[in-house]
Design a protein around this motif. Structure first.
Motif, short mmCIF file in Angstrom:
data_model
loop_
_atom_site.label_atom_id
_atom_site.label_comp_id
_atom_site.label_asym_id
_atom_site.label_seq_id
_atom_site.Cartn_x
_atom_site.Cartn_y
_atom_site.Cartn_z
N UNK A 59 -35.14 -5.15 2.05
CA UNK A 59 -36.28 -4.23 2.07
C UNK A 59 -36.32 -3.45 0.76
N UNK A 60 -37.48 -3.46 0.13
CA UNK A 60 -37.62 -2.73 -1.13
C UNK A 60 -38.97 -2.03 -1.12
N UNK A 61 -38.98 -0.75 -1.43
CA UNK A 61 -40.22 0.04 -1.45
C UNK A 61 -41.07 -0.20 -0.20
N UNK A 62 -40.43 -0.25 0.93
CA UNK A 62 -41.15 -0.37 2.20
C UNK A 62 -41.58 -1.77 2.56
N UNK A 63 -41.33 -2.75 1.70
CA UNK A 63 -41.80 -4.11 1.97
C UNK A 63 -40.63 -5.09 2.06
N UNK A 64 -40.83 -6.17 2.81
CA UNK A 64 -39.78 -7.19 2.92
C UNK A 64 -39.82 -8.08 1.68
#
Ligand SMILES: Nc1ncnc2c1ncn2[C@@H]1O[C@H](COP(=O)(O)OP(=O)(O)O)[C@@H](O)[C@H]1O
Ligand SMILES: [Mg+2]
Length: 289
Positions: A204-209
């Motif tokens: 998960x990065x900056x709220x996205x998968x």
């Protein structure tokens, strides 16, 4: 059992803490991996229905979890990042109290509490006050608490944060005993813990998968990109600006450095077998823990 997260978004003001996440979870252990602020806790709170999505929906076997309500919560065990306990309660009394809140009968509670104290290795201190427990012991109480209702879906937020190495090993072993036929989702920014227990990893990065895959497949994506070299301080200082650096180990003849790079970074660099930690360094940059 299938837990489906469909285009879920959670915004706080302008901030998109969770940004269009879609996941399908069936039984198994999933590691939710990402740096601080990636949105792990928010995503977990959405899954346990403490927060409501700003958009998208979450279903269990096709039914919206908000429609399932109590029926969903009965299937759920959640260990929040910050565990609150009553410091004056003994371990046993605390678990019995929570068991009562979860609707277990006196007899059920008695046997379940004793079974779980055994599982988490706290039988000997069952009658000791929680106020005197170490961080690791409290986390073990936390996990015992989430297991009281024998949940089919287990959500653990940073269960290994702040534990000493011995406690971490103990915790991992408890978790691997639990998997079975459940959905277990564990968040962490401590990568090494996941290599042992998670069958699949969600980055998960900056709220996205960023990626979701079986642990070994994910490791394969960085094959040929992980290098080891023994460097002087000067060499290290000049390359650390250019490459993602993994573990650094002091040796008598210099610094042994793990370098993540698509191409051979230095003449003396040797290719090495990647581990999950390298995946983290590759996708998130900087130094993994
Ligand atoms: N209640 C809130 N109000 C405003 N911003 C929040 C709130 N909860 C989380 N955030 C923000 O959302 C982002 C993700 O936070 P969080 O889910 O706690 O990440 P993680 O658990 O991966 O560290 C962060 O930038 C955080 O500051
Ligand atoms: Mg968090």
């Amino acid at each position: 059992m299938k837990l489906t997260i469909q285009n879920v978004m959670k915004t706080f003001g302008e901030k998109r803490a969770v940004n269009d996440v879609s996941l399908e979870l069936i039984s198994g252990v999933y590691g939710l991996l990402g740096p601080n602020g990636a949105g792990k806790t928010t995503l977990m709170k959405l899954i346990v229905d403490i927060l409501t999505p700003s958009a998208g929906r979450i279903t269990l076997d096709g039914v919206d979890i908000t429609e399932l309500g109590a029926a969903y919560r009965d299937k759920l065990g959640y260990m929040p990042q910050e565990i609150g306990v009553y410091k004056n309660f003994s371990a046993k009394k605390f678990l019995k109290y929570i068991a009562a809140l979860k609707g277990l009968s006196g007899r059920e509670a008695e046997s379940k509490v004793s079974e779980l104290l055994g599982l988490v290795g706290l039988k000997d201190v069952a009658n000791k006050r929680l106020g005197g427990f170490s961080g690791g012991m409290l986390r073990r109480i936390g996990i015992a608490q989430t297991l009281l209702n024998d949940p089919q879906i287990l959500i653990l937020d940073e269960p290994t944060a702040g534990l000493d190495p011995q406690e971490r090993i103990r915790f991992r072993n408890i978790l691997s005993e639990l998997s079975g036929n459940r959905i277990v989702l564990i968040s962490t920014h401590i990568v090494t813990d996941m290599e042992f227990i998670a069958g699949q990893i969600i980055l998960l990065k900056d709220g996205a998968v960023l990626r979701m895959d079986h642990t070994e497949n994910l490791i394969r994506t960085v094959e040929g990109k992980v290098w080891s070299a023994v460097l002087t301080h000067e060499q290290f200082n000049s390359i650390k600006q250019l490459y993602s650096i993994g573990n650094v180990m002091q040796r008598s003849d210099g610094m042994e450095v793990r370098i993540i790079s698509d191409k051979k970074p230095l003449e003396q660099a040797k290719p090495i077998q990647p581990i999950l930690e390298d995946v983290y360094t590759y996708y998130f940059g900087g130094t993994a823990k």
